[in-house]
Design a protein around this motif. Structure first.
Motif, PDB file in Angstrom:
ATOM      1  N   ARG A 146      38.357  39.263  32.498  1.00 10.10           N
ATOM      2  CA  ARG A 146      39.301  38.862  33.657  1.00 10.10           C
ATOM      3  C   ARG A 146      39.012  39.281  34.679  1.00 10.10           C
ATOM      4  O   ARG A 146      37.503  39.938  34.880  1.00 10.10           O
ATOM      5  N   ALA A 147      39.674  37.796  35.212  1.00  6.17           N
ATOM      6  CA  ALA A 147      39.573  38.378  37.075  1.00  6.17           C
ATOM      7  C   ALA A 147      37.486  37.814  37.391  1.00  6.17           C
ATOM      8  O   ALA A 147      37.477  39.073  38.133  1.00  6.17           O
ATOM      9  N   THR A 148      37.378  37.315  36.786  1.00 10.83           N
ATOM     10  CA  THR A 148      35.715  36.750  36.985  1.00 10.83           C
ATOM     11  C   THR A 148      36.065  35.488  37.934  1.00 10.83           C
ATOM     12  O   THR A 148      35.097  35.015  38.516  1.00 10.83           O
ATOM     13  N   GLY A 149      36.838  34.443  38.434  1.00 12.28           N
ATOM     14  CA  GLY A 149      37.236  33.778  38.758  1.00 12.28           C
ATOM     15  C   GLY A 149      36.900  31.980  37.606  1.00 12.28           C
ATOM     16  O   GLY A 149      36.742  31.129  38.357  1.00 12.28           O
ATOM     17  N   LYS A 150      37.485  32.443  36.373  1.00 14.40           N
ATOM     18  CA  LYS A 150      37.801  30.997  35.244  1.00 14.40           C
ATOM     19  C   LYS A 150      38.462  31.106  36.111  1.00 14.40           C
ATOM     20  O   LYS A 150      37.918  28.751  36.371  1.00 14.40           O
ATOM     21  N   THR A 151      39.392  30.669  36.045  1.00 10.98           N
ATOM     22  CA  THR A 151      40.467  30.190  36.677  1.00 10.98           C
ATOM     23  C   THR A 151      40.263  29.392  37.371  1.00 10.98           C
ATOM     24  O   THR A 151      40.438  27.925  37.929  1.00 10.98           O
ATOM     25  N   SER A 152      39.739  30.066  38.504  1.00 10.49           N
ATOM     26  CA  SER A 152      39.591  29.194  39.780  1.00 10.49           C
ATOM     27  C   SER A 152      38.457  28.156  40.210  1.00 10.49           C
ATOM     28  O   SER A 152      38.413  27.095  41.008  1.00 10.49           O
ATOM     29  N   LEU A 153      37.766  28.173  39.109  1.00  4.73           N
ATOM     30  CA  LEU A 153      36.403  27.755  38.889  1.00  4.73           C
ATOM     31  C   LEU A 153      36.858  26.553  38.591  1.00  4.73           C
ATOM     32  O   LEU A 153      36.459  24.765  39.050  1.00  4.73           O
TER      33      LEU A 153
ATOM     34  N   ARG B 265      30.014  34.682  44.044  1.00  2.52           N
ATOM     35  CA  ARG B 265      31.097  34.223  44.077  1.00  2.52           C
ATOM     36  C   ARG B 265      31.242  32.433  44.429  1.00  2.52           C
ATOM     37  O   ARG B 265      31.131  32.308  45.563  1.00  2.52           O
ATOM     38  N   PRO B 266      31.063  32.028  43.391  1.00  3.56           N
ATOM     39  CA  PRO B 266      31.325  31.666  42.252  1.00  3.56           C
ATOM     40  C   PRO B 266      30.102  32.798  41.845  1.00  3.56           C
ATOM     41  O   PRO B 266      29.217  32.648  41.296  1.00  3.56           O
ATOM     42  N   SER B 267      30.612  33.637  39.926  1.00  2.60           N
ATOM     43  CA  SER B 267      30.381  34.822  39.706  1.00  2.60           C
ATOM     44  C   SER B 267      29.009  34.373  38.601  1.00  2.60           C
ATOM     45  O   SER B 267      29.339  34.381  37.608  1.00  2.60           O
TER      46      SER B 267
ATOM     47  N   GLU C 194      26.216  30.338  46.675  1.00  2.00           N
ATOM     48  CA  GLU C 194      27.713  31.352  47.038  1.00  2.00           C
ATOM     49  C   GLU C 194      28.907  30.260  47.586  1.00  2.00           C
ATOM     50  O   GLU C 194      28.457  29.120  48.336  1.00  2.00           O
ATOM     51  N   GLN C 195      30.177  30.112  47.185  1.00  2.00           N
ATOM     52  CA  GLN C 195      30.949  28.986  47.375  1.00  2.00           C
ATOM     53  C   GLN C 195      32.103  29.989  47.383  1.00  2.00           C
ATOM     54  O   GLN C 195      32.881  29.991  46.327  1.00  2.00           O
ATOM     55  N   PRO C 196      32.794  29.278  48.704  1.00  3.06           N
ATOM     56  CA  PRO C 196      34.513  29.973  48.676  1.00  3.06           C
ATOM     57  C   PRO C 196      35.232  28.361  47.568  1.00  3.06           C
ATOM     58  O   PRO C 196      35.172  27.920  47.877  1.00  3.06           O
ATOM     59  N   ARG C 197      36.890  29.321  48.178  1.00  6.82           N
ATOM     60  CA  ARG C 197      37.706  28.380  46.862  1.00  6.82           C
ATOM     61  C   ARG C 197      38.128  27.448  47.646  1.00  6.82           C
ATOM     62  O   ARG C 197      37.536  27.570  49.215  1.00  6.82           O
ATOM     63  N   PHE C 198      37.803  26.150  47.334  1.00  5.96           N
ATOM     64  CA  PHE C 198      38.912  25.130  48.063  1.00  5.96           C
ATOM     65  C   PHE C 198      37.997  25.035  49.088  1.00  5.96           C
ATOM     66  O   PHE C 198      38.601  23.579  49.484  1.00  5.96           O
TER      67      PHE C 198
HETATM   68  N1  LIG Z   1      34.954  30.864  44.486  1.00  5.82           N
HETATM   69  C1  LIG Z   1      35.707  32.296  45.014  1.00  5.82           C
HETATM   70  N2  LIG Z   1      35.328  33.208  46.235  1.00  5.82           N
HETATM   71  C2  LIG Z   1      36.199  33.691  46.891  1.00  5.82           C
HETATM   72  N3  LIG Z   1      36.576  34.738  45.519  1.00  5.82           N
HETATM   73  C3  LIG Z   1      37.212  34.484  44.238  1.00  5.82           C
HETATM   74  C4  LIG Z   1      36.637  33.175  44.254  1.00  5.82           C
HETATM   75  N4  LIG Z   1      36.915  32.212  42.814  1.00  5.82           N
HETATM   76  C5  LIG Z   1      37.457  33.284  42.441  1.00  5.82           C
HETATM   77  N5  LIG Z   1      37.778  34.208  43.543  1.00  5.82           N
HETATM   78  C6  LIG Z   1      39.303  35.171  43.371  1.00  5.82           C
HETATM   79  O1  LIG Z   1      38.933  36.259  42.804  1.00  5.82           O
HETATM   80  C7  LIG Z   1      40.178  36.657  41.666  1.00  5.82           C
HETATM   81  C8  LIG Z   1      40.060  36.002  40.090  1.00  5.82           C
HETATM   82  O2  LIG Z   1      40.771  34.466  39.903  1.00  5.82           O
HETATM   83  P1  LIG Z   1      41.032  34.057  39.171  1.00  5.82           P
HETATM   84  O3  LIG Z   1      40.122  32.575  38.717  1.00  5.82           O
HETATM   85  O4  LIG Z   1      42.297  34.102  39.015  1.00  5.82           O
HETATM   86  O5  LIG Z   1      39.953  35.234  38.013  1.00  5.82           O
HETATM   87  P2  LIG Z   1      40.388  34.439  35.935  1.00  5.82           P
HETATM   88  O6  LIG Z   1      41.116  33.086  35.553  1.00  5.82           O
HETATM   89  O7  LIG Z   1      38.671  34.630  35.327  1.00  5.82           O
HETATM   90  O8  LIG Z   1      40.833  36.035  35.355  1.00  5.82           O
HETATM   91  C9  LIG Z   1      41.592  35.793  42.738  1.00  5.82           C
HETATM   92  O9  LIG Z   1      42.373  36.063  43.043  1.00  5.82           O
HETATM   93  C10 LIG Z   1      40.258  34.325  42.976  1.00  5.82           C
HETATM   94  O10 LIG Z   1      41.420  34.344  45.004  1.00  5.82           O
END
Ligand SMILES: Nc1ncnc2c1ncn2[C@@H]1O[C@H](COP(=O)(O)OP(=O)(O)O)[C@@H](O)[C@H]1O
Ligand SMILES: [Mg+2]
Length: 501
Positions: free
Chosen positions: A176-183, A359-361, A426-430
């Motif tokens: 959890r909270a590793t950026g899955k949804t964000s990716l 990140r992305p991790s 490494e790449q920020p979101r959006f």
């Molecule tokens: N590429 C990224 N760069 C910076 N922050 C990120 C990146 N991807 C995710 N995050 C941050 O990590 C946190 C958890 O991401 P989330 O996608 O909700 O995780 P999960 O779905 O795995 O639980 C969020 O606060 C998000 O903003």
């Protein structure tokens, strides 16, 4: 007025009533209904519905919908799809003679709906002309085509190292909270300038997280080409259970028209837990980790529905990105191993890398894409293979050099290159990168342009790279768009454009 002599007005009335009576279809009419014997935890046991079929949609007297899950000799066990009050012993229930369906069509674009197609965004119900069953057979082998076109996610580490193809199924898995949804959302947002229809299915997520996801797409992506199918954690378990199936039917409708769709299911671990909950409540024999024996079949038959159709059938595609959550990075738990074996590859997100701000991790050693490489653009393939190899060597080398200083210049060069790759990935979101930007960055990397650059400088350079290439490398852009590899002149033009300034 005497009874024998009705006034003209009464005669008129009599004649009218007589005509109405004559038109009434009199005769025996039958209606079949049953009664709820017991209802709790999203399951209702109903007596007196002898003709009901497996999976049939049921209507309860309080307005709730449900569907038949198990048929016993005397009773039917039904999954209730709405959490409405007044559903208890004695509530009337009747079959609808139909299976569970979801509205499909273009009217859904830009909308937020529940898995039965009811609006959740405060706007009127979407005006769909068609409904499709949520359970549909997967395309047969003969109806499919090879995965040959790329899905550009705009995320460099994915597009370069674990490329996705249209029609592929790629699992995104991690703690959890590793950026899955964000990716996954970044992949949706990157479709802003493509022709893809995106469907985001939220299963068992917190309502606030779903809201944030929708907001992100509205702010950065093309919401008018996205559909959100939402069954949050607070929804009835039955509604969560049907959500991924409904999402796939919606995507299949677009594919059947020769269009390309991308479906993200967030997440299948929660879906499996809902399946277990319903199975235990209906006393199905529990198996490993208390999941019923058919949980593999459940997800296999769902994900099998993704794929690319043959040219005769229009050549449309449905790409699936299911998400799965692990506990303490344990990929060999029951549901993760099931999903890994069903899909065509997995992108593994690592909590240690995430904590180290990578990140992305993405864990490069554990991730794989089994079909997407063939769909990569030729110019991308020209550079990406080398990067993968160099990065793998670097990760190994880094382990060794951690213990003692190595002064060999070749090793130092390899380490510098590896660190440059790590910084580049490494790449920020959006911040989606176009294929052409990615290829330019990889070409410059191979040329050694980033070996001496600091991470900050690289970050700054990356945000400017798109504009520079558009200004200075027209020939290379044409070559990439036409699907050719780059010759030396085009390559150095690209590298010059990246390094400029
Ligand atoms: N590429 C990224 N760069 C910076 N922050 C990120 C990146 N991807 C995710 N995050 C941050 O990590 C946190 C958890 O991401 P989330 O996608 O909700 O995780 P999960 O779905 O795995 O639980 C969020 O606060 C998000 O903003
Ligand atoms: Mg998430």
């Amino acid at each position: 007025m005497s009874e024998a002599d009705p006034s003209p007005r009464d005669a008129e009335w009599l004649a009218r009533e007589q005509a109405r009576l004559d038109a009434l279809p009199l005769g025996p009419a039958s209606e079949s209904f049953g009664h709820v014997v017991h209802a709790a935890d999203g399951i209702a046991r109903i007596a007196g519905l002898p003709e009901v079929c497996m999976g049939e949609l049921l209507q309860f007297a309080n307005g709730a919908m449900g569907f038949a899950l198990t048929l016993d000799t005397e009773t039917v066990e039904a999954v209730v799809l709405d959490d409405l009050p007044d559903l208890g012993a004695g509530t009337r229930a009747s079959g609808t003679g139909d299976v569970v369906r979801v509205p499909v069509g273009e009217a859904l674009l830009g909308r937020v709906i529940d898995p039965l197609g009811r609006p959740l965004d405060g706007r009127p119900a979407p005006a769909c002309h068609e409904t499709w069953p949520i359970e549909r057979p997967a395309p047969a082998i003969i109806e499919r085509d090879l995965v040959s076109e790329p899905v550009e996610t705009g995320v460099l580490v994915v597009d370069a190292l674990f490329a996705l193809g249209r029609g592929q199924r790629e699992l995104v898995i991690g703690d959890r909270a590793t950026g899955k949804t964000s990716l996954a959302l970044d992949a949706i947002i990157a479709q802003k300038y493509s022709d893809m229809i995106c469907i985001y299915v939220a299963v068992g997520q917190r309502a606030s997280a779903v809201e944030r996801a929708i907001e992100a797409v509205r702010a950065h992506g093309a919401p008018e080409r996205c559909i959100f199918v939402v069954a949050p954690a607070a929804a009835a378990p039955g509604l969560q259970w049907i959500a991924p199936f409904a999402g796939f039917s919606i995507g299949e409708w677009f594919r059947a028209r020769g269009q390309h769709a991308l479906i993200v299911v967030d997440d299948l671990t929660k879906h499996a837990a809902t399946h277990r909950e319903l199975a235990l409540l209906t006393r199905e024999p529990p198996g490993r980790e208390a999941y019923p024996g058919d949980v593999f079949y459940l997800h296999a038959r769902l994900l099998e529905r993704a794929g690319k159709l043959s040219a005769e059938l229009g050549g449309g595609s449905l790409t699936a990105i299911p998400i799965a959550e692990t506990d303490a990075g344990n990929l060999s738990a029951y549901i993760p191993t099931n999903l890994i074996s069903i899909t065509d590859g997995q992108i593994v997100l690592d909590s240690r890398l995430f904590a180290a701000n990578q990140r992305p991790s993405v864990n490069v050693g554990l991730s794989v894409s089994r079909v997407g490489g063939k769909a990569q653009k030729p110019a991308m393939r020209q550079f990406s293979g080398r990067v993968r190899l160099e990065y793998a060597q670097f990760l190994e080398l880094e382990m060794f050099t951690r213990f003692g200083g190595m002064s060999d210049t070749r090793v130092k060069g390899q380490l510098a290159r590896g660190q440059a790759i790590r910084a580049l990935l490494e790449q920020p979101r959006f911040t989606p990168l176009r294929a052409i930007d990615q290829i330019a960055l990889l070409a410059a990397l191979e040329d050694g342009a980033f070996d001496t650059l600091s991470t900050q400088d690289l970050r700054a350079l990356r945000s400017k790279v798109g504009a520079r290439i558009d200004a200075g490398a027209h020939d290379a852009i044409t070559a990439i768009e036409e699907g050719r590899t780059l010759d030396d002149a085009q390559k150095s033009a690209l590298i010059r454009a990246v390094g400029n300034g």
